[in-house]
Design a protein around this motif. Structure first.
Motif, mmCIF file in Angstrom:
data_model
loop_
_atom_site.group_PDB
_atom_site.id
_atom_site.type_symbol
_atom_site.label_atom_id
_atom_site.label_comp_id
_atom_site.label_asym_id
_atom_site.label_seq_id
_atom_site.Cartn_x
_atom_site.Cartn_y
_atom_site.Cartn_z
ATOM 1 N N GLN A 284 -8.386 -41.013 18.824
ATOM 2 C CA GLN A 284 -9.116 -39.989 18.090
ATOM 3 C C GLN A 284 -8.081 -39.114 17.387
ATOM 4 O OE1 GLN A 284 -12.479 -39.321 18.019
ATOM 5 N NE2 GLN A 284 -13.268 -40.684 19.619
ATOM 6 N N GLY A 285 -8.099 -39.117 16.062
ATOM 7 C CA GLY A 285 -7.139 -38.320 15.311
ATOM 8 C C GLY A 285 -6.596 -39.095 14.127
ATOM 9 N N THR A 286 -5.400 -38.746 13.717
ATOM 10 C CA THR A 286 -4.774 -39.380 12.554
ATOM 11 C C THR A 286 -3.411 -39.927 12.948
ATOM 12 O OG1 THR A 286 -5.874 -37.828 11.052
ATOM 13 C CG2 THR A 286 -3.990 -39.050 10.169
ATOM 14 N N VAL A 287 -3.153 -41.170 12.581
ATOM 15 C CA VAL A 287 -1.857 -41.783 12.829
ATOM 16 C C VAL A 287 -1.200 -42.075 11.484
ATOM 17 C CG1 VAL A 287 -2.828 -44.123 13.010
ATOM 18 C CG2 VAL A 287 -0.607 -43.620 14.040
ATOM 19 N N PHE A 288 0.095 -41.814 11.398
ATOM 20 C CA PHE A 288 0.852 -42.005 10.160
ATOM 21 C C PHE A 288 1.788 -43.194 10.336
ATOM 22 C CE2 PHE A 288 -0.387 -37.602 10.441
ATOM 23 C CZ PHE A 288 -0.841 -37.298 9.159
ATOM 24 N N LEU A 289 1.704 -44.136 9.387
ATOM 25 C CA LEU A 289 2.477 -45.375 9.457
ATOM 26 C C LEU A 289 3.383 -45.511 8.240
ATOM 27 C CD1 LEU A 289 -0.507 -47.703 10.431
ATOM 28 C CD2 LEU A 289 1.115 -46.629 12.000
ATOM 29 N N ALA A 290 4.574 -46.059 8.449
ATOM 30 C CA ALA A 290 5.503 -46.285 7.342
ATOM 31 C C ALA A 290 6.523 -47.323 7.763
ATOM 32 C CB ALA A 290 6.202 -44.992 6.943
ATOM 33 N N SER A 291 7.203 -47.910 6.763
ATOM 34 C CA SER A 291 8.262 -48.874 7.037
ATOM 35 C C SER A 291 9.318 -48.784 5.948
ATOM 36 C CB SER A 291 7.697 -50.301 7.102
ATOM 37 O OG SER A 291 8.735 -51.239 7.330
ATOM 38 N N GLU A 292 10.440 -48.173 6.274
ATOM 39 C CA GLU A 292 11.605 -48.099 5.393
ATOM 40 C C GLU A 292 11.285 -47.525 4.016
ATOM 41 O OE1 GLU A 292 13.524 -51.894 5.333
ATOM 42 O OE2 GLU A 292 13.887 -51.893 7.489
ATOM 43 N N ALA A 293 10.357 -46.573 3.970
ATOM 44 C CA ALA A 293 9.998 -45.860 2.732
ATOM 45 C C ALA A 293 9.465 -46.780 1.638
ATOM 46 C CB ALA A 293 11.185 -45.055 2.206
ATOM 47 N N THR A 294 8.957 -47.961 2.021
ATOM 48 C CA THR A 294 8.381 -48.851 1.019
ATOM 49 C C THR A 294 6.984 -48.374 0.644
ATOM 50 O OG1 THR A 294 7.718 -50.299 2.841
ATOM 51 C CG2 THR A 294 9.690 -50.921 1.624
ATOM 52 N N GLU A 295 6.514 -48.808 -0.527
ATOM 53 C CA GLU A 295 5.195 -48.419 -1.031
ATOM 54 C C GLU A 295 4.105 -49.097 -0.216
ATOM 55 O OE1 GLU A 295 4.368 -46.429 -3.682
ATOM 56 O OE2 GLU A 295 6.397 -46.003 -4.405
ATOM 57 N N VAL A 296 2.961 -48.424 -0.101
ATOM 58 C CA VAL A 296 1.810 -48.961 0.625
ATOM 59 C C VAL A 296 0.644 -49.110 -0.338
ATOM 60 C CG1 VAL A 296 0.190 -48.596 2.520
ATOM 61 C CG2 VAL A 296 2.563 -47.822 2.748
ATOM 62 N N THR A 297 0.014 -50.295 -0.319
ATOM 63 C CA THR A 297 -1.161 -50.565 -1.144
ATOM 64 C C THR A 297 -2.289 -51.020 -0.239
ATOM 65 O OG1 THR A 297 0.211 -51.226 -3.037
ATOM 66 C CG2 THR A 297 -2.089 -51.953 -3.051
ATOM 67 N N LEU A 298 -3.489 -50.473 -0.456
ATOM 68 C CA LEU A 298 -4.659 -50.860 0.336
ATOM 69 C C LEU A 298 -5.425 -51.959 -0.382
ATOM 70 C CD1 LEU A 298 -5.939 -47.355 1.505
ATOM 71 C CD2 LEU A 298 -4.453 -48.962 2.720
ATOM 72 N N VAL A 299 -5.731 -53.027 0.350
ATOM 73 C CA VAL A 299 -6.469 -54.162 -0.202
ATOM 74 C C VAL A 299 -7.767 -54.317 0.594
ATOM 75 C CG1 VAL A 299 -6.447 -56.636 -0.680
ATOM 76 C CG2 VAL A 299 -4.316 -55.314 -0.850
ATOM 77 N N PRO A 300 -8.921 -54.009 -0.025
ATOM 78 C CA PRO A 300 -10.199 -54.177 0.686
ATOM 79 C C PRO A 300 -10.635 -55.638 0.667
ATOM 80 C CG PRO A 300 -10.584 -53.263 -1.498
ATOM 81 C CD PRO A 300 -9.093 -53.404 -1.350
ATOM 82 N N LEU A 301 -11.087 -56.128 1.810
ATOM 83 C CA LEU A 301 -11.588 -57.499 1.906
ATOM 84 C C LEU A 301 -13.069 -57.462 2.260
ATOM 85 C CD1 LEU A 301 -8.744 -59.355 3.879
ATOM 86 C CD2 LEU A 301 -9.102 -59.231 1.394
ATOM 87 N N ASN A 302 -13.855 -58.227 1.534
ATOM 88 C CA ASN A 302 -15.289 -58.310 1.773
ATOM 89 C C ASN A 302 -15.652 -59.763 2.062
ATOM 90 O OD1 ASN A 302 -17.986 -57.591 1.970
ATOM 91 N ND2 ASN A 302 -18.343 -57.680 -0.241
ATOM 92 N N GLY A 303 -15.175 -60.229 3.229
ATOM 93 C CA GLY A 303 -15.405 -61.622 3.570
ATOM 94 C C GLY A 303 -14.428 -62.571 2.899
ATOM 95 N N GLU A 304 -13.398 -62.022 2.254
ATOM 96 C CA GLU A 304 -12.412 -62.846 1.560
ATOM 97 C C GLU A 304 -11.219 -63.121 2.465
ATOM 98 O OE1 GLU A 304 -12.111 -60.988 -2.724
ATOM 99 O OE2 GLU A 304 -12.464 -59.450 -1.213
ATOM 100 N N THR A 305 -10.293 -63.913 1.933
ATOM 101 C CA THR A 305 -9.047 -64.202 2.633
ATOM 102 C C THR A 305 -7.886 -63.716 1.784
ATOM 103 O OG1 THR A 305 -9.970 -66.147 3.725
ATOM 104 C CG2 THR A 305 -7.580 -65.997 3.614
ATOM 105 N N LEU A 306 -6.992 -62.966 2.409
ATOM 106 C CA LEU A 306 -5.767 -62.520 1.753
ATOM 107 C C LEU A 306 -4.608 -63.293 2.353
ATOM 108 C CD1 LEU A 306 -4.123 -60.417 -0.023
ATOM 109 C CD2 LEU A 306 -3.987 -59.043 2.077
ATOM 110 N N PHE A 307 -3.800 -63.908 1.512
ATOM 111 C CA PHE A 307 -2.572 -64.557 1.949
ATOM 112 C C PHE A 307 -1.428 -63.602 1.635
ATOM 113 C CE2 PHE A 307 -5.592 -67.880 0.972
ATOM 114 C CZ PHE A 307 -5.513 -68.694 2.089
ATOM 115 N N VAL A 308 -0.598 -63.292 2.638
ATOM 116 C CA VAL A 308 0.430 -62.280 2.460
ATOM 117 C C VAL A 308 1.658 -62.654 3.285
ATOM 118 C CG1 VAL A 308 -0.544 -60.858 4.317
ATOM 119 C CG2 VAL A 308 0.884 -59.780 2.571
ATOM 120 N N GLU A 309 2.830 -62.327 2.764
ATOM 121 C CA GLU A 309 4.051 -62.531 3.525
ATOM 122 C C GLU A 309 4.022 -61.617 4.742
ATOM 123 O OE1 GLU A 309 6.622 -64.839 2.799
ATOM 124 O OE2 GLU A 309 4.932 -65.481 1.602
ATOM 125 N N SER A 310 4.369 -62.129 5.913
ATOM 126 C CA SER A 310 4.284 -61.329 7.139
ATOM 127 C C SER A 310 5.135 -60.067 7.044
ATOM 128 C CB SER A 310 4.701 -62.158 8.360
ATOM 129 O OG SER A 310 6.032 -62.615 8.234
#
Length: 202
Positions: A59-85
């Motif tokens: 319950q609350g807010t968690v802040f996530l980051a990795s080496e100051a890289t940019e973050v993009t949100l991708v919404p999926l609606n029953g689709e499949t996203l292929f992404v480098e791990s």
């Protein structure tokens, strides 16, 4: 940085990506199977596709980051996203992950034999070196991408590898871009404005 508001629900995130939180949170590193079962874990081991995630519930807010890289949100609606791990930061707990073999097409590109697939209903947070750019692919107009700039793709796309090896390449007069991923069909390809492992020349 990604701020995620939780109300008793669970997300999965890159292990070690939490930089701050408020409220009450619990963090649990996923076991050997990574939430994909023993078969999925074996597939990742064989393919050399490494990804360590943790469950975050609270319950609350968690802040996530990795080496100051940019973050993009991708919404999926029953689709499949292929992404480098290495480009996966977080995903809704109800989304499913797995391994997609790309076979020998990945050899020589530095991308390995497999990539990660995420499917279902929810949102995925992906990482990129600079703002991620979504390029649309339409039927009859294939898109070629440098493997070192590739982040992920979704939609009805066929991926293959094309090479431009000819006498100019052998003589050292080629473009230096002798291997590319080619996408055909209809969908979106996410790229970053930088190449992995790129060398700055002065």
């Amino acid at each position: 940085m990604l701020a995620v508001d939780l109300a008793g629900d669970t997300i999965r995130a890159l292990n070690g990506s939490m930089v701050a939180y408020d409220g009450q949170m619990t963090f649990k590193r996923q076991g050997m199977t990574g939430g994909e079962g023993l078969r999925g874990a074996l597939k990742r081991k064989i393919a050399g596709e490494g990804m360590t995630l943790m469950d975050i519930t609270g319950q609350g807010t968690v802040f996530l980051a990795s080496e100051a890289t940019e973050v993009t949100l991708v919404p999926l609606n029953g689709e499949t996203l292929f992404v480098e791990s290495e480009s996966l930061l977080a995903l809704d707990g109800r989304l499913q992950t797995g391994v997609q073999f790309i076979g020998l097409r990945g050899m020589g590109t530095g991308q390995g034999l497999a990539t990660t697939k995420v499917e279902g209903q929810g949102t995925v947070a992906i990482l990129s070196d600079g703002p991620a750019i979504a390029l649309e692919v339409t039927p009859g107009t294939p898109l070629c991408v440098d493997p070192h700039a590739y982040v992920g793709h979704r939609g009805q796309l066929q991926q293959d590898v094309v090479t431009d090896v000819n006498w100019r390449t052998v003589m050292g007069q080629g473009s230096g871009e002798s291997v590319q991923f080619r996408y055909q069909g209809h969908g979106l390809v996410y790229i970053q404005p930088a190449e992995r492992g790129g060398i700055l020349e002065i």
